[in-house]
Write an enzyme that holds these catalytic residues in place. Sequence first.
Site, PDB file in Angstrom:
ATOM      1  N   SER A 238      35.291  32.926  23.837  1.00 58.38           N
ATOM      2  CA  SER A 238      34.565  31.892  22.229  1.00 58.38           C
ATOM      3  C   SER A 238      35.171  33.289  20.668  1.00 58.38           C
ATOM      4  CB  SER A 238      33.281  31.581  22.109  1.00 58.38           C
ATOM      5  OG  SER A 238      33.409  30.744  20.801  1.00 58.38           O
ATOM      6  N   ASP A 470      39.215  21.611  24.470  1.00 59.21           N
ATOM      7  CA  ASP A 470      37.731  22.532  24.707  1.00 59.21           C
ATOM      8  C   ASP A 470      37.018  22.164  22.580  1.00 59.21           C
ATOM      9  OD1 ASP A 470      36.659  24.722  22.666  1.00 59.21           O
ATOM     10  OD2 ASP A 470      37.051  26.154  24.204  1.00 59.21           O
ATOM     11  N   HIS A 498      33.530  24.032  26.359  1.00 56.25           N
ATOM     12  CA  HIS A 498      34.374  25.358  25.772  1.00 56.25           C
ATOM     13  C   HIS A 498      34.824  26.268  27.303  1.00 56.25           C
ATOM     14  CE1 HIS A 498      34.653  28.022  23.316  1.00 56.25           C
ATOM     15  NE2 HIS A 498      33.429  28.499  23.346  1.00 56.25           N
TER      16      HIS A 498
END
Length: 529
Positions: A238, A470, A498
Amino acid sequence: MHTRRTPRRTRTAAALFTAAALSLAGCSSGTSTSTTASSPVAGAAAALAPLPGSTPTSLAEYYEQEPAWRDCGVPGFQCATVKAPLDYAEPSSGDVRLAVSRKKATGPGKRLGSLLVNPGGPGGSAVDYLQMYAGIGYPEEVRARYDMVAVDPRGVARSEPVECLNGHAMDAYTRTDTTPDDEKETEALVSAYRTFAEGCGAKAPKLLRHVSTVETARDMDIVRAVLGDEKLTYVGASYGTLLGATYAGLFPERTGRLVLDGAMDPSLDARRINLEQTEGFDTAFTAFAKDCVRRSDCPLGGKGTSPEKVGENLKKFFEKLDARPLPAGDADGRELTESLATMGVIAAMYDEASWQRLREALTSAMKEKDGAGLIVLSDSYYERDAGGAYSNLMSANAAVNCLDLPPAFENPEQVEKALPDFEKASPVFGEGLAWASLNCAYWPVRPTGEAQRIKAKGAAPIVVVGTTRDPATPYRWAKGLAGQLSSARLLTYDGDGHTAYGRGSACVDAAINTYLLKGTPPADGKRCS
C-alpha cells in the site's frame, strides 16, 4: 489488511491506506476530476531526481552508527534505536529517533542480508507488522535466508509519534458527520478538521514539518547502511509502495530486490488520488454486492438484486442512521452513526474474508437495531482498542499526507463543486469521501512535496504488484507506477482485496518468493488468479 485474526489485522488495518483523513486512514489529498487512466497525469508531473551517489560528510555520523540491539520482550526479536537528522537540509539542527526491530535469519542456507518490510499507512507500525505477522508469517524459506527487519517511520508508533487528539476527542472526531446536509453541519465538519489540525500543530510543531515520504525514504537508507547491507531489499504494501518507489528514485544504485504490493502512483495529485480511490471502493463494493445477494443471510437484497440496488439499500440505511443513530452497547456510550457505519463497511472491503462478518454486522444493525458489529469494524480501521485508546495511525496519516501533497480542496465550496464527480465514482461512498478530502485544507504546516514521476533509472528489477479489484490502491495505479519505473516488472493478481502477497494466491507467492530468494523477477505482465 484482511482476515481479522491478529497477525493479519496489522497488515490489513494498518495497510488500509490511501485516502482521506476522517474517512480513510490512508492515501493523500488532491486536483483533477478526470477518472481516466493514469498515464496523462504521469506525463505531466515532474520527475524525482536521484541524490548524489556519495554520502555527504554532514551525514557520516548517521551512516556509521552501530546499533545496540536488545531484547524486545517478544521471543525471537531484537530492538534498537537508530538516529536520523530531523532536517536533512540542516543535519546539525537535531535528531529524530527511529525504532528498529529485527528477527535474524533462521537458516538453513546462506544469509542473503536484511529484508525490510513496511505495511503501509502512512501511519502503520512496521515494527508491529514485523513482530505480529511478517517475522513469523512470511514463507519459511524467506525467513531462513533473510534477517527480517522493520523500522517505524518518523512520526509513527515508536518513532517519536505524532499525536493530535486524546481518546475522547478522537471519538468525537470519528463520529463527525461527513455528509453535511446544511450550512450548520458543514461548519461542524470544518470545525472538526480545524480542531484535529490544531491539536497536531500544538503537540508536534517541529516534527510536523519533517515527516514527509522523501525524508522517511532517506531514513531507510541510513538503516540500510547501519544494518551493513550494500543494497536495500524491501517489501512494501500500500503506502509502503510509495515509500519504496521513492527510495528507488532517490537511490537507484542502492536499490536491490524491491517488491511494491498494492502500488500507488506517485504522479497523481491529491484530488485525483482520492477520486480514483473512491472508484476503487465502488469496484470492491460491487464485488461484495454480487457475492452478498447469492447468500441467504444478505440483508441488502435477495438473489438477482443488482449491485446498484444493493448500493441504494445501503445508502438508505446510512441516511436513517444520519437521522437516528443506533445503540451499540458501547462502554463509552457511543452510538452507531452514519460516519462510523460507513467506515465499518469500508473496513470490510479490504479483504473478502471479512464479507461474512460485514453481512452479520449489517443484519444486526438493520434488522435488530444493534450497531455493535459495525462499530467493531470501524474501530479496527481506526485502531481503537477496547479501552478507548487510539494508536497514532490517524495522526501520522494526516501528518504525512498533508505534507506530501497540496490539499485536494481548499474550502467547502470546492468540495460541493466536485460532488457530482465523486458521487459518479461511487453512489454509496462518493459524498463522504469527497468531504473527507477537505481535511488537509486546515493543516498547520504547508506542504513540501508534489506529485512526481519516479523513473529510478539504473535500479535493479522492481516487482510492482496490482490486484484488479483492490479497493484502496486501484489496479490502474500499479499500471501507472510500472509505466514510470525504468526497471519495473508488473505482476497482476486477478482478484479481490487489498494487496496480493501472502493472501492465498500460490502463483503470486511463488513469483515473489523466487524473486526474493534468487533475484529472478517474474516476466513483465505476468497474471495470477
